[in-house]
Write a protein that holds these residues in place. Structure first.
Motif, PDB file in Angstrom:
ATOM      1  N   ARG A   1       1.149  -0.923  -0.087  1.00  0.00           N
ATOM      2  CA  ARG A   1       0.097  -0.284  -0.098  1.00  0.00           C
ATOM      3  C   ARG A   1       0.735   1.279   0.316  1.00  0.00           C
ATOM      4  O   ARG A   1       0.812   2.154  -0.647  1.00  0.00           O
ATOM      5  N   GLY A   2       1.925   1.249   0.321  1.00  0.00           N
ATOM      6  CA  GLY A   2       2.694   2.507   1.033  1.00  0.00           C
ATOM      7  C   GLY A   2       3.627   2.556  -0.662  1.00  0.00           C
ATOM      8  O   GLY A   2       3.864   3.488  -0.964  1.00  0.00           O
ATOM      9  N   SER A   3       3.727   1.133  -1.386  1.00  0.00           N
ATOM     10  CA  SER A   3       4.455   1.761  -2.351  1.00  0.00           C
ATOM     11  C   SER A   3       3.570   1.946  -3.866  1.00  0.00           C
ATOM     12  O   SER A   3       4.126   2.363  -4.416  1.00  0.00           O
ATOM     13  N   LEU A   4       2.241   1.734  -3.393  1.00  0.00           N
ATOM     14  CA  LEU A   4       1.506   2.457  -4.610  1.00  0.00           C
ATOM     15  C   LEU A   4       1.146   3.742  -4.242  1.00  0.00           C
ATOM     16  O   LEU A   4       1.169   4.290  -5.450  1.00  0.00           O
ATOM     17  N   LYS A   5       1.051   3.750  -3.189  1.00  0.00           N
ATOM     18  CA  LYS A   5       0.837   5.648  -2.706  1.00  0.00           C
ATOM     19  C   LYS A   5       2.172   6.409  -2.653  1.00  0.00           C
ATOM     20  O   LYS A   5       1.889   7.577  -3.866  1.00  0.00           O
ATOM     21  N   ASP A   6       2.992   6.305  -2.880  1.00  0.00           N
ATOM     22  CA  ASP A   6       4.299   6.279  -3.456  1.00  0.00           C
ATOM     23  C   ASP A   6       4.543   6.754  -4.924  1.00  0.00           C
ATOM     24  O   ASP A   6       5.054   7.594  -5.153  1.00  0.00           O
ATOM     25  N   GLY A   7       3.736   5.191  -5.828  1.00  0.00           N
ATOM     26  CA  GLY A   7       4.238   5.630  -6.842  1.00  0.00           C
ATOM     27  C   GLY A   7       3.530   6.930  -7.957  1.00  0.00           C
ATOM     28  O   GLY A   7       3.618   7.531  -8.723  1.00  0.00           O
ATOM     29  N   ALA A   8       1.910   6.454  -6.906  1.00  0.00           N
ATOM     30  CA  ALA A   8       1.273   7.801  -7.402  1.00  0.00           C
ATOM     31  C   ALA A   8       1.491   8.907  -7.326  1.00  0.00           C
ATOM     32  O   ALA A   8       1.223   9.625  -7.578  1.00  0.00           O
ATOM     33  N   ILE A   9       1.914   9.402  -6.506  1.00  0.00           N
ATOM     34  CA  ILE A   9       2.723  10.646  -6.152  1.00  0.00           C
ATOM     35  C   ILE A   9       4.070  11.297  -6.932  1.00  0.00           C
ATOM     36  O   ILE A   9       3.564  11.909  -7.636  1.00  0.00           O
ATOM     37  N   MET A  10       4.858   9.712  -7.148  1.00  0.00           N
ATOM     38  CA  MET A  10       5.758   9.830  -8.171  1.00  0.00           C
ATOM     39  C   MET A  10       4.704  10.604  -9.451  1.00  0.00           C
ATOM     40  O   MET A  10       5.035  11.684 -10.567  1.00  0.00           O
ATOM     41  N   ASP A  11       3.803   9.969 -10.435  1.00  0.00           N
ATOM     42  CA  ASP A  11       3.477   9.752 -11.196  1.00  0.00           C
ATOM     43  C   ASP A  11       2.046  11.265 -10.865  1.00  0.00           C
ATOM     44  O   ASP A  11       2.316  11.446 -12.223  1.00  0.00           O
ATOM     45  N   ARG A  12       1.498  11.730 -10.397  1.00  0.00           N
ATOM     46  CA  ARG A  12       1.236  12.879 -10.297  1.00  0.00           C
ATOM     47  C   ARG A  12       2.492  14.060 -10.514  1.00  0.00           C
ATOM     48  O   ARG A  12       1.531  15.251 -10.832  1.00  0.00           O
ATOM     49  N   GLN A  13       3.768  13.819  -9.855  1.00  0.00           N
ATOM     50  CA  GLN A  13       4.244  14.607  -9.987  1.00  0.00           C
ATOM     51  C   GLN A  13       4.854  15.266 -11.465  1.00  0.00           C
ATOM     52  O   GLN A  13       4.727  16.172 -11.822  1.00  0.00           O
ATOM     53  N   ILE A  14       5.327  13.757 -12.205  1.00  0.00           N
ATOM     54  CA  ILE A  14       5.438  13.857 -13.455  1.00  0.00           C
ATOM     55  C   ILE A  14       3.867  14.951 -13.940  1.00  0.00           C
ATOM     56  O   ILE A  14       4.240  15.263 -15.120  1.00  0.00           O
ATOM     57  N   PHE A  15       2.949  13.885 -13.874  1.00  0.00           N
ATOM     58  CA  PHE A  15       2.225  14.684 -14.451  1.00  0.00           C
ATOM     59  C   PHE A  15       2.194  15.980 -14.488  1.00  0.00           C
ATOM     60  O   PHE A  15       1.728  16.552 -15.414  1.00  0.00           O
ATOM     61  N   ASP A  16       2.054  16.542 -13.411  1.00  0.00           N
ATOM     62  CA  ASP A  16       1.692  17.783 -12.775  1.00  0.00           C
ATOM     63  C   ASP A  16       3.303  18.919 -13.448  1.00  0.00           C
ATOM     64  O   ASP A  16       3.342  20.364 -13.375  1.00  0.00           O
ATOM     65  N   GLU A  17       4.199  18.659 -13.878  1.00  0.00           N
ATOM     66  CA  GLU A  17       5.362  18.948 -13.632  1.00  0.00           C
ATOM     67  C   GLU A  17       6.198  19.450 -15.235  1.00  0.00           C
ATOM     68  O   GLU A  17       6.180  18.204 -15.586  1.00  0.00           O
ATOM     69  N   ARG A  18       5.775  20.100 -15.801  1.00  0.00           N
ATOM     70  CA  ARG A  18       5.620  20.312 -17.659  1.00  0.00           C
ATOM     71  C   ARG A  18       6.916  21.540 -17.418  1.00  0.00           C
ATOM     72  O   ARG A  18       7.033  22.493 -17.007  1.00  0.00           O
ATOM     73  N   ILE A  19       7.625  21.649 -18.719  1.00  0.00           N
ATOM     74  CA  ILE A  19       8.487  23.284 -18.543  1.00  0.00           C
ATOM     75  C   ILE A  19       8.701  22.808 -20.544  1.00  0.00           C
ATOM     76  O   ILE A  19       8.381  22.174 -21.291  1.00  0.00           O
ATOM     77  N   ASP A  20       8.678  24.531 -20.671  1.00  0.00           N
ATOM     78  CA  ASP A  20       8.592  24.313 -22.196  1.00  0.00           C
ATOM     79  C   ASP A  20       9.888  25.599 -22.077  1.00  0.00           C
ATOM     80  O   ASP A  20       9.953  26.840 -21.958  1.00  0.00           O
ATOM     81  N   ILE A  21      10.836  25.135 -23.419  1.00  0.00           N
ATOM     82  CA  ILE A  21      11.920  26.199 -23.741  1.00  0.00           C
ATOM     83  C   ILE A  21      11.585  26.741 -24.761  1.00  0.00           C
ATOM     84  O   ILE A  21      10.731  26.756 -26.291  1.00  0.00           O
ATOM     85  N   ASP A  22      11.045  28.447 -24.628  1.00  0.00           N
ATOM     86  CA  ASP A  22      10.265  28.967 -25.210  1.00  0.00           C
ATOM     87  C   ASP A  22      11.058  30.417 -25.751  1.00  0.00           C
ATOM     88  O   ASP A  22      10.344  30.880 -27.257  1.00  0.00           O
ATOM     89  N   ASP A  23      12.541  30.262 -26.141  1.00  0.00           N
ATOM     90  CA  ASP A  23      13.431  31.073 -26.488  1.00  0.00           C
ATOM     91  C   ASP A  23      14.696  31.026 -26.272  1.00  0.00           C
ATOM     92  O   ASP A  23      15.291  30.549 -25.723  1.00  0.00           O
ATOM     93  N   ILE A  24      15.624  31.538 -27.514  1.00  0.00           N
ATOM     94  CA  ILE A  24      17.105  30.759 -27.174  1.00  0.00           C
ATOM     95  C   ILE A  24      17.624  31.777 -28.945  1.00  0.00           C
ATOM     96  O   ILE A  24      17.301  32.359 -28.911  1.00  0.00           O
ATOM     97  N   SER A  25      18.672  32.494 -27.923  1.00  0.00           N
ATOM     98  CA  SER A  25      20.087  33.485 -28.536  1.00  0.00           C
ATOM     99  C   SER A  25      21.411  32.671 -28.410  1.00  0.00           C
ATOM    100  O   SER A  25      21.831  32.319 -27.018  1.00  0.00           O
TER     101      SER A  25
END
Length: 184
Positions: free
Chosen positions: A35-59
């Motif tokens: 149960r603890g492992s599944l909960k930790d996995g769900a937290i990691m999945d949620r974190q990966i799902f919620d974390e997004r970055i975008d490189i939008d300019d370069i010089s």
């Protein structure tokens, strides 16, 4: 039944009860671990799902081997400044001899060794400065967080002149990727 038969029966019953208790404890412990492992996995999945970055300019300053990118946190979670060392930044480029090179660029806010990348400034809603969890970079520790909708102006120092083509990949601490390519 004699006394010895009764004692043997009681002894066997105690052994069976002890064995059954041990099995129940093992099953309950295993269930709690799973149960603890599944909960930790769900937290990691949620974190990966919620974390997004975008490189939008370069010089690029190709003679100095410097690249400036704007990277926006378009996710729903903040990335802590002390986790910037976990961000992978990879640059693929052609040098002046035409050789294709791939470099992993380490984070170094002080910029003591080449190559390195560092945060030059934080932009929020098109203006310099962040509104919450202010980022501050000291010689010993970085504080604050890169919050959603904030843009980091990142300076990448490759350490040699660049020519022809530059491709930049950035991976967040959770492995979320963004990239940008340009001809020099």
């Amino acid at each position: 039944m004699g006394l010895s038969t009764t004692l043997a029966t009681v002894f066997i019953a105690l052994i069976l009860i002890t064995g059954l208790s041990i099995n129940i404890i093992i099953v309950v412990s295993t269930a709690e671990f799973l149960r603890g492992s599944l909960k930790d996995g769900a937290i990691m999945d949620r974190q990966i799902f919620d974390e997004r970055i975008d490189i939008d300019d370069i010089s690029i300053n190709k003679s100095l081997g410097r690249i400036v990118i704007n990277v926006t946190n378009i996710g729903e979670t903040s990335i802590m400044a002390n986790n910037f060392r976990l961000i992978d930044l990879i640059v693929i480029y052609h040098d002046n001899s035409g050789n294709l090179k791939t470099l992993w660029i380490p984070y170094s806010q002080e910029g003591e060794n080449t190559p390195y990348w560092k945060v030059r400034r934080v932009l929020s809603q098109g203006r310099e400065g962040d509104l919450i969890n202010r980022l501050s970079f000291g010689s010993s520790e970085s504080r604050g967080a890169w919050d959603p909708h904030e843009t980091l102006e990142v300076e990448v120092v490759v350490g040699e002149p660049l020519s022809q083509f530059v491709y930049v990949l950035m991976y967040s601490p959770s492995g979320v990727r963004s990239s940008i390519a340009t001809l020099v």
